[in-house]
Design a protein around this motif. Sequence first.
Motif, short mmCIF file in Angstrom:
data_model
loop_
_atom_site.label_atom_id
_atom_site.label_comp_id
_atom_site.label_asym_id
_atom_site.label_seq_id
_atom_site.Cartn_x
_atom_site.Cartn_y
_atom_site.Cartn_z
N GLN A 1 -110.82 -15.12 11.27
CA GLN A 1 -112.20 -15.47 11.64
C GLN A 1 -113.15 -14.27 11.64
O GLN A 1 -114.35 -14.44 11.76
CB GLN A 1 -112.27 -16.20 12.99
N ARG A 2 -112.61 -13.05 11.50
CA ARG A 2 -113.51 -11.87 11.49
C ARG A 2 -113.32 -11.01 10.23
O ARG A 2 -113.77 -9.87 10.20
CB ARG A 2 -113.34 -11.04 12.76
N THR A 3 -112.64 -11.54 9.22
CA THR A 3 -112.33 -10.70 8.06
C THR A 3 -112.92 -11.27 6.77
O THR A 3 -112.79 -12.45 6.47
CB THR A 3 -110.79 -10.57 7.88
N LEU A 4 -113.58 -10.40 6.03
CA LEU A 4 -114.03 -10.72 4.67
C LEU A 4 -113.15 -9.92 3.71
O LEU A 4 -113.04 -8.70 3.84
CB LEU A 4 -115.50 -10.32 4.47
N ALA A 5 -112.53 -10.61 2.76
CA ALA A 5 -111.67 -9.93 1.78
C ALA A 5 -112.36 -9.90 0.43
O ALA A 5 -112.96 -10.89 0.00
CB ALA A 5 -110.33 -10.66 1.67
N ILE A 6 -112.28 -8.73 -0.21
CA ILE A 6 -112.95 -8.52 -1.51
C ILE A 6 -111.89 -8.19 -2.55
O ILE A 6 -110.99 -7.38 -2.30
CB ILE A 6 -113.98 -7.38 -1.38
N SER A 7 -112.00 -8.81 -3.73
CA SER A 7 -111.12 -8.42 -4.82
C SER A 7 -111.85 -8.56 -6.14
O SER A 7 -113.05 -8.85 -6.16
CB SER A 7 -109.82 -9.24 -4.80
N SER A 8 -111.14 -8.34 -7.24
CA SER A 8 -111.82 -8.25 -8.53
C SER A 8 -110.82 -8.44 -9.66
O SER A 8 -109.65 -8.05 -9.53
CB SER A 8 -112.48 -6.87 -8.63
N ALA A 9 -111.28 -9.03 -10.76
CA ALA A 9 -110.40 -9.21 -11.92
C ALA A 9 -110.23 -7.92 -12.70
O ALA A 9 -109.33 -7.81 -13.54
CB ALA A 9 -110.98 -10.29 -12.84
N GLY A 10 -111.09 -6.94 -12.45
CA GLY A 10 -111.07 -5.71 -13.24
C GLY A 10 -109.70 -5.06 -13.23
O GLY A 10 -109.13 -4.76 -14.29
N LYS A 11 -109.16 -4.84 -12.02
CA LYS A 11 -107.90 -4.13 -11.90
C LYS A 11 -106.72 -5.06 -12.16
O LYS A 11 -105.76 -4.69 -12.81
CB LYS A 11 -107.77 -3.52 -10.49
N THR A 12 -106.79 -6.28 -11.62
CA THR A 12 -105.64 -7.19 -11.70
C THR A 12 -105.32 -7.57 -13.14
O THR A 12 -104.16 -7.73 -13.50
CB THR A 12 -105.94 -8.45 -10.85
N PHE A 13 -106.37 -7.73 -13.97
CA PHE A 13 -106.14 -8.20 -15.34
C PHE A 13 -106.57 -7.20 -16.41
O PHE A 13 -106.61 -7.54 -17.59
CB PHE A 13 -106.85 -9.54 -15.56
N SER A 14 -106.92 -5.97 -16.01
CA SER A 14 -107.33 -4.93 -16.97
C SER A 14 -108.58 -5.33 -17.76
O SER A 14 -108.62 -5.20 -19.00
CB SER A 14 -106.19 -4.57 -17.93
N PHE A 15 -109.57 -5.85 -17.04
CA PHE A 15 -110.88 -6.09 -17.66
C PHE A 15 -111.96 -5.49 -16.76
O PHE A 15 -112.78 -6.20 -16.18
CB PHE A 15 -111.13 -7.61 -17.82
N THR A 16 -111.95 -4.15 -16.64
CA THR A 16 -112.88 -3.55 -15.67
C THR A 16 -114.34 -3.77 -16.06
O THR A 16 -115.21 -3.79 -15.20
CB THR A 16 -112.62 -2.03 -15.50
N GLY A 17 -114.60 -3.95 -17.36
CA GLY A 17 -115.99 -4.11 -17.79
C GLY A 17 -116.55 -5.52 -17.58
O GLY A 17 -117.77 -5.71 -17.68
N TRP A 18 -115.69 -6.46 -17.28
CA TRP A 18 -116.19 -7.84 -17.10
C TRP A 18 -116.95 -8.00 -15.79
O TRP A 18 -117.80 -8.87 -15.66
CB TRP A 18 -115.02 -8.83 -17.14
N LYS A 19 -116.58 -7.18 -14.81
CA LYS A 19 -117.26 -7.20 -13.51
C LYS A 19 -117.29 -8.59 -12.88
O LYS A 19 -118.33 -9.11 -12.49
CB LYS A 19 -118.69 -6.65 -13.65
N VAL A 20 -116.11 -9.19 -12.81
CA VAL A 20 -115.97 -10.44 -12.07
C VAL A 20 -115.21 -10.13 -10.78
O VAL A 20 -114.04 -9.74 -10.83
CB VAL A 20 -115.22 -11.51 -12.89
N GLY A 21 -115.89 -10.27 -9.66
CA GLY A 21 -115.27 -10.04 -8.36
C GLY A 21 -115.47 -11.25 -7.46
O GLY A 21 -116.12 -12.22 -7.85
N TRP A 22 -114.89 -11.18 -6.26
CA TRP A 22 -115.09 -12.28 -5.32
C TRP A 22 -114.85 -11.82 -3.90
O TRP A 22 -114.25 -10.76 -3.66
CB TRP A 22 -114.17 -13.46 -5.65
N LEU A 23 -115.34 -12.66 -2.99
CA LEU A 23 -115.26 -12.36 -1.57
C LEU A 23 -114.85 -13.65 -0.87
O LEU A 23 -115.33 -14.72 -1.25
CB LEU A 23 -116.64 -11.91 -1.15
N THR A 24 -113.95 -13.55 0.10
CA THR A 24 -113.51 -14.75 0.82
C THR A 24 -113.52 -14.48 2.32
O THR A 24 -113.34 -13.32 2.75
CB THR A 24 -112.07 -15.14 0.41
N GLY A 25 -113.70 -15.54 3.10
CA GLY A 25 -113.67 -15.38 4.56
C GLY A 25 -114.32 -16.56 5.24
O GLY A 25 -114.56 -17.60 4.61
N PRO A 26 -114.62 -16.41 6.53
CA PRO A 26 -115.22 -17.52 7.29
C PRO A 26 -116.58 -17.91 6.68
O PRO A 26 -117.33 -17.05 6.21
CB PRO A 26 -115.43 -16.95 8.69
#
Length: 416
Positions: A245-270
């Motif tokens: 209930q107090r955490t926002l998590a941030i991640s990105s496809a850049g590192k996970t899939f080796s497409f750093t230039g695509w700049k697709v990220g996301w944020l999840t939380g309450p």
Amino acid sequence: MSTSLEQAGPYPPGRWRDVARASGLLGPTGTVTQTVFAEMTQLATATGAINLGQGFPDVDGPAWVQELAVDAIRAGHNQYAPGDGVPPLRRAVADHQRRRYGLDLDPDTQVLVTTGATEAIAATLLALAGPGDEVVTLEPFYDSYAASIAMAGATHVTVPLVATPAGFRLDREALRRAVGPRTRIVLLNSPHNPTGTVLDADELAAIAAAAREHDAIVVTDEVYEHLVFDDARHVPVATLPGMAQRTLAISSAGKTFSFTGWKVGWLTGPAELVTAVRTVKQFLTYSSGPAFQHAVAGALADDDAPRALATSLAARRDLLCAGLVAAGFDVTVPRGTYFVVADGAPLGFADGWDLCRRLPDLAGVVGVPVSAFCGTDADGDPSATARALASRVRFTFVKREEVLRDAVGRLAALRR
Ligand code: PMP
Ligand code: GLN
């Protein structure tokens, strides 16, 4: 000696001055510089040295994911995406969090797609922190944190990671001192750039307890969540008791899939926190890259691609670490990320900046000084952590094996 921005030539007033000051982008003669990654990449280009500075893969992500992006362009996903992201990607992110971590999220209210993790970090800080608020980060820290905290007008407080025989570990005493009633956000990064530290269960529990005690929001930068090695495990803070209930998590496809230039990220939380960030984010980029968002939605359903990347990265880490040791560096073996930190002191280099600027000449290789990821004290001089880590240099191993072999061969020249 510190340099004041007020001496910085003919530049206009504005918040950018706080950003430059906070992120150390002020040259010694009043010039304004670019990020350390840009500087070191330019140095590599200019000298023909192997660029182990900026962290980007020299092999693009899977062809089938590229095809998904091409298909999405051909299918007409070329106009504005919805401000919170295309629905298939929001659903894929929610599925990923459930499948991998047991976190239950509503894709419509608890997931926000962003232009890379960088926009998620900036929008979060602008949305939730302001003048009078303190934002606590680890130190060293990824460069955009200090810049975004300055854009928000908040105060940056740091907790050092300390070099120990067990790697760079959280300074618990400093954590206790840093988190208090003025702390609005604890902004964490694990797996950690630049040190490659994966925070362990006790460290995460201590941070979570401090945040709960002082009613702070925890923002976790998890862009390297899948790039962990050996028996290290990435544990999202949101899975700890009382933290969802107090955490926002941030991640990105850049590192996970080796497409750093695509700049697709996301944020999840309450939903309330995500709504606050969305409110700001929609006036930064509004939205970006609908075709890439569709491709990443397809990629996220596949757990094999990140696993294969982590396995191959672990082998490349071993190759580079062995080469650095053979060249005479003291190496702290990383448990995750793209990066290894090597100490130049045993080779007689006390200053990582100096070593990095000379390394193209000395060995035909480029790295990044770890102190570039550190702050300054109240007088604008290097922080205690910057001084403690002054002789360390970060090298990336997200390069092809033959490139790393070449680099290792060149680095051997340092020993002679
Ligand atoms: N956070 C960390 C710790 C990073 O290392 C990076 C990029 N290397 C980012 C955020 C930025 O991610 P993105 O490219 O998705 O904006
Ligand atoms: N995140 C990458 C790194 O740490 C660089 C990203 C950038 O150039 N801003 O090397």
